[in-house]
Design a protein around this motif. Structure first.
Motif, PDB file in Angstrom:
ATOM      1  N   LEU A  13       0.853  -1.185   0.000  1.00 21.88           N
ATOM      2  CA  LEU A  13       0.000   0.000   0.000  1.00 21.88           C
ATOM      3  C   LEU A  13       0.890   1.236   0.000  1.00 21.88           C
ATOM      4  O   LEU A  13       1.690   1.425   0.927  1.00 21.88           O
ATOM      5  CB  LEU A  13      -0.918   0.036   1.222  1.00 21.88           C
ATOM      6  N   LEU A  14       0.779   2.044  -1.047  1.00 21.17           N
ATOM      7  CA  LEU A  14       1.576   3.257  -1.170  1.00 21.17           C
ATOM      8  C   LEU A  14       0.663   4.456  -1.355  1.00 21.17           C
ATOM      9  O   LEU A  14      -0.403   4.353  -1.978  1.00 21.17           O
ATOM     10  CB  LEU A  14       2.532   3.162  -2.369  1.00 21.17           C
ATOM     11  N   VAL A  15       1.092   5.603  -0.842  1.00 20.48           N
ATOM     12  CA  VAL A  15       0.363   6.856  -1.062  1.00 20.48           C
ATOM     13  C   VAL A  15       1.360   8.002  -0.976  1.00 20.48           C
ATOM     14  O   VAL A  15       2.348   7.927  -0.241  1.00 20.48           O
ATOM     15  CB  VAL A  15      -0.776   7.034  -0.028  1.00 20.48           C
ATOM     16  N   GLY A  16       1.142   9.051  -1.752  1.00 17.66           N
ATOM     17  CA  GLY A  16       2.027  10.203  -1.722  1.00 17.66           C
ATOM     18  C   GLY A  16       1.689  11.145  -0.574  1.00 17.66           C
ATOM     19  O   GLY A  16       0.511  11.322  -0.228  1.00 17.66           O
ATOM     20  N   SER A  17       2.699  11.747   0.009  1.00 20.52           N
ATOM     21  CA  SER A  17       2.466  12.658   1.131  1.00 20.52           C
ATOM     22  C   SER A  17       1.697  13.904   0.695  1.00 20.52           C
ATOM     23  O   SER A  17       1.064  14.567   1.514  1.00 20.52           O
ATOM     24  CB  SER A  17       3.801  13.072   1.760  1.00 20.52           C
ATOM     25  N   GLN A  18       1.756  14.232  -0.614  1.00 21.37           N
ATOM     26  CA  GLN A  18       1.062  15.405  -1.129  1.00 21.37           C
ATOM     27  C   GLN A  18      -0.299  15.058  -1.717  1.00 21.37           C
ATOM     28  O   GLN A  18      -0.956  15.934  -2.301  1.00 21.37           O
ATOM     29  CB  GLN A  18       1.928  16.086  -2.204  1.00 21.37           C
ATOM     30  N   ASP A  19      -0.725  13.826  -1.583  1.00 21.37           N
ATOM     31  CA  ASP A  19      -2.053  13.430  -2.046  1.00 21.37           C
ATOM     32  C   ASP A  19      -3.089  14.193  -1.225  1.00 21.37           C
ATOM     33  O   ASP A  19      -3.069  14.150   0.009  1.00 21.37           O
ATOM     34  CB  ASP A  19      -2.237  11.925  -1.875  1.00 21.37           C
ATOM     35  N   GLU A  20      -4.009  14.869  -1.887  1.00 21.55           N
ATOM     36  CA  GLU A  20      -4.946  15.728  -1.169  1.00 21.55           C
ATOM     37  C   GLU A  20      -6.121  14.991  -0.563  1.00 21.55           C
ATOM     38  O   GLU A  20      -6.918  15.573   0.173  1.00 21.55           O
ATOM     39  CB  GLU A  20      -5.472  16.826  -2.099  1.00 21.55           C
ATOM     40  N   TRP A  21      -6.247  13.677  -0.837  1.00 26.89           N
ATOM     41  CA  TRP A  21      -7.408  12.954  -0.336  1.00 26.89           C
ATOM     42  C   TRP A  21      -7.082  11.777   0.591  1.00 26.89           C
ATOM     43  O   TRP A  21      -7.712  11.616   1.622  1.00 26.89           O
ATOM     44  CB  TRP A  21      -8.238  12.407  -1.505  1.00 26.89           C
ATOM     45  N   TRP A  22      -6.093  10.957   0.256  1.00 25.98           N
ATOM     46  CA  TRP A  22      -6.074   9.613   0.821  1.00 25.98           C
ATOM     47  C   TRP A  22      -4.912   9.202   1.735  1.00 25.98           C
ATOM     48  O   TRP A  22      -4.831   8.036   2.127  1.00 25.98           O
ATOM     49  CB  TRP A  22      -6.144   8.587  -0.323  1.00 25.98           C
ATOM     50  N   PRO A  23      -3.957  10.043   2.111  1.00 22.64           N
ATOM     51  CA  PRO A  23      -2.850   9.567   2.963  1.00 22.64           C
ATOM     52  C   PRO A  23      -3.307   8.933   4.270  1.00 22.64           C
ATOM     53  O   PRO A  23      -2.828   7.857   4.649  1.00 22.64           O
ATOM     54  CB  PRO A  23      -2.024  10.836   3.213  1.00 22.64           C
ATOM     55  N   GLU A  24      -4.236   9.602   4.987  1.00 21.32           N
ATOM     56  CA  GLU A  24      -4.660   9.073   6.280  1.00 21.32           C
ATOM     57  C   GLU A  24      -5.394   7.745   6.136  1.00 21.32           C
ATOM     58  O   GLU A  24      -5.283   6.868   6.997  1.00 21.32           O
ATOM     59  CB  GLU A  24      -5.561  10.095   6.987  1.00 21.32           C
ATOM     60  N   ILE A  25      -6.122   7.593   5.049  1.00 14.44           N
ATOM     61  CA  ILE A  25      -6.859   6.343   4.838  1.00 14.44           C
ATOM     62  C   ILE A  25      -5.896   5.195   4.585  1.00 14.44           C
ATOM     63  O   ILE A  25      -6.061   4.096   5.126  1.00 14.44           O
ATOM     64  CB  ILE A  25      -7.853   6.507   3.677  1.00 14.44           C
ATOM     65  N   THR A  26      -4.877   5.431   3.763  1.00 10.60           N
ATOM     66  CA  THR A  26      -3.884   4.386   3.514  1.00 10.60           C
ATOM     67  C   THR A  26      -3.197   3.988   4.816  1.00 10.60           C
ATOM     68  O   THR A  26      -3.010   2.795   5.095  1.00 10.60           O
ATOM     69  CB  THR A  26      -2.845   4.870   2.491  1.00 10.60           C
ATOM     70  N   GLU A  27      -2.807   4.980   5.626  1.00 11.65           N
ATOM     71  CA  GLU A  27      -2.171   4.671   6.908  1.00 11.65           C
ATOM     72  C   GLU A  27      -3.119   3.887   7.815  1.00 11.65           C
ATOM     73  O   GLU A  27      -2.696   2.978   8.530  1.00 11.65           O
ATOM     74  CB  GLU A  27      -1.722   5.959   7.593  1.00 11.65           C
ATOM     75  N   TYR A  28      -4.380   4.252   7.778  1.00 11.51           N
ATOM     76  CA  TYR A  28      -5.360   3.545   8.604  1.00 11.51           C
ATOM     77  C   TYR A  28      -5.464   2.080   8.184  1.00 11.51           C
ATOM     78  O   TYR A  28      -5.465   1.182   9.033  1.00 11.51           O
ATOM     79  CB  TYR A  28      -6.726   4.223   8.496  1.00 11.51           C
ATOM     80  N   TYR A  29      -5.546   1.835   6.888  1.00 13.70           N
ATOM     81  CA  TYR A  29      -5.604   0.454   6.410  1.00 13.70           C
ATOM     82  C   TYR A  29      -4.365  -0.324   6.864  1.00 13.70           C
ATOM     83  O   TYR A  29      -4.460  -1.475   7.289  1.00 13.70           O
ATOM     84  CB  TYR A  29      -5.690   0.417   4.886  1.00 13.70           C
ATOM     85  N   GLY A  30      -3.201   0.317   6.758  1.00 15.29           N
ATOM     86  CA  GLY A  30      -1.970  -0.356   7.181  1.00 15.29           C
ATOM     87  C   GLY A  30      -1.988  -0.705   8.649  1.00 15.29           C
ATOM     88  O   GLY A  30      -1.609  -1.817   9.038  1.00 15.29           O
ATOM     89  N   MET A  31      -2.436   0.227   9.494  1.00 16.91           N
ATOM     90  CA  MET A  31      -2.512  -0.034  10.925  1.00 16.91           C
ATOM     91  C   MET A  31      -3.529  -1.132  11.237  1.00 16.91           C
ATOM     92  O   MET A  31      -3.309  -1.971  12.105  1.00 16.91           O
ATOM     93  CB  MET A  31      -2.867   1.248  11.673  1.00 16.91           C
ATOM     94  N   PHE A  32      -4.634  -1.121  10.512  1.00 20.32           N
ATOM     95  CA  PHE A  32      -5.660  -2.132  10.754  1.00 20.32           C
ATOM     96  C   PHE A  32      -5.152  -3.512  10.343  1.00 20.32           C
ATOM     97  O   PHE A  32      -5.381  -4.508  11.056  1.00 20.32           O
ATOM     98  CB  PHE A  32      -6.945  -1.792   9.996  1.00 20.32           C
ATOM     99  N   LEU A  33      -4.464  -3.599   9.219  1.00 18.91           N
ATOM    100  CA  LEU A  33      -3.861  -4.872   8.801  1.00 18.91           C
ATOM    101  C   LEU A  33      -2.867  -5.353   9.847  1.00 18.91           C
ATOM    102  O   LEU A  33      -2.806  -6.544  10.164  1.00 18.91           O
ATOM    103  CB  LEU A  33      -3.187  -4.711   7.441  1.00 18.91           C
TER     104      LEU A  33
END
Length: 361
Positions: free
Chosen positions: A307-327
């Motif tokens: 799971l990758l996301v850019g730090s400058q993504d205006e929508w989804w960084p926190e969601i990607t991190e959340y999925y990673g923590m949940f996994l």
């Protein structure tokens, strides 16, 4: 660095200044010993650095946190060093700049043929659908090839990957030529799965619902079609899926719904809606496709879950991190990274697929 720092209430500017000074000290030390490790936030327990995540056993409320990431930025020069792939994909370092020209045609390099459109009947849609196929360089019917299914974004189509501007044909051919990727069949899919309403006439919520139905189209119709028409190596160890944005959400959904069929999963800037979260409450973006991340058989744990996301993504960084923590909380091996300096755009998709192609199969 032994730990990645978490903070909640410390003044951001002061804290970041301290972190930059500390980072500079660490980089000088690493240069002195001729070592340049890349340390990133990761949900994979066997990485150089791990984060011991602490989260409440319930996941009804959004986890609010910020993380200081030790990351390599795009401004760093790229050192073109061919490194033999490790059998364990999690042991291979992520690169933060793609090699120059890796996504462009070059003289003397053989590239795979693009076959499109490929028509097939979708029992889920109750209609004929189409997709595009990128064959590996030197495709030979006597050989069997692993398959990567690639999913477009919310407003995209399968042609995004197979048209003249699509990067995958040239990137794959160049990487195969350099020994960085194995020859594979790449299937660019059309996620929209609803024969009753044309995609052009569907509203956003209708598209989301039709996209969620793709998992059944993939299992019952598209996979059998590809396996019957092309020389495919079957089995989850020979099957990968990857997507961007909405396609990443559907790819992650497919990974767990079809865990006996899919072994490798790349999810880039994944949107909300895979499992229940507090993101975008009250909208169709918050409607979960499934209730939980569950591995039904230890043998079905993903070979590689990225799971990758850019730090400058205006929508989804926190969601990607959340999925990673949940996994992590479920004990499911994964590599979840926030890549510094990248946004929600083609430049980032190229970086993602470059790293994914060299670590699958």
């Amino acid at each position: 660095m032994k730990n990645i720092l978490y903070y909640f209430s410390v003044d951001r500017e002061v804290f970041m200044s301290c972190c930059r000074l500390f980072k500079s000290f660490i980089m000088l030390f690493l240069m002195a010993v001729a070592c340049c490790p890349v340390i990133l936030f990761s949900g994979c327990s066997n990485k150089v650095e791990t984060v011991e995540n602490t989260m409440d056993s319930t996941v009804e409320e959004q986890v609010t946190f910020e993380t200081i990431h030790e990351v390599e930025t795009k401004e760093k020069s790229y050192l073109e060093i061919k490194v033999k792939r490790n059998v364990n994909p999690y042991a291979n370092p992520i690169e933060y700049i793609i090699p120059e020209g890796i996504d462009e045609p070059a003289e003397g390099i053989e590239y795979g043929q693009v076959v499109q459109p490929v028509f097939y009947y979708s029992s889920e849609a109750g209609a004929v659908k189409e997709c595009g196929v990128i064959l590996p360089p030197g495709y030979d019917e006597e050989e069997q090839y692993p398959v990567l299914y690639v999913l477009h974004g919310f407003g995209g189509t399968y042609g995004d990957w197979t048209n003249e501007k699509g990067c995958l044909k040239y990137m794959d051919g160049n990487m195969v030529d350099r020994g960085q990727a194995v020859p594979m069949i790449i299937v660019a899919v059309e996620m929209y799965t609803d024969g009753s309403v044309p995609k052009e006439q569907a509203d956003q919520e209708g598209k989301r619902q039709a996209y969620d139905r793709f998992v059944y189209d993939l299992k019952d119709s598209l996979m059998p079609c590809i396996e019957s028409r092309f020389s495919v190596a079957k089995g989850r160890e020979n099957t990968a899926i990857a997507g961007i944005s909405q396609g990443a959400m559907e790819a992650l959904y497919c990974t767990f719904m079809l865990q006996d069929r899919i072994g490798y999963s790349g999810n880039f800037a994944t949107v909300s809606g895979v499992i229940p979260t507090s993101f975008y409450k009250g909208t169709f973006w918050n409607t979960p496709a499934m209730e939980d991340f569950v591995i039904t058989n230890p043998e079905y744990e993903p070979e590689y879950l990225l799971l990758l996301v850019g730090s400058q993504d205006e929508w989804w960084p926190e969601i990607t991190e959340y999925y990673g923590m949940f996994l992590d909380s479920k004990g499911i091996r994964n590599l979840t990274l926030v890549i510094d300096g990248y946004g929600h755009d083609e430049e980032f998709w190229k970086l993602c697929f470059y790293n994914f192609l060299k670590n699958i199969f």
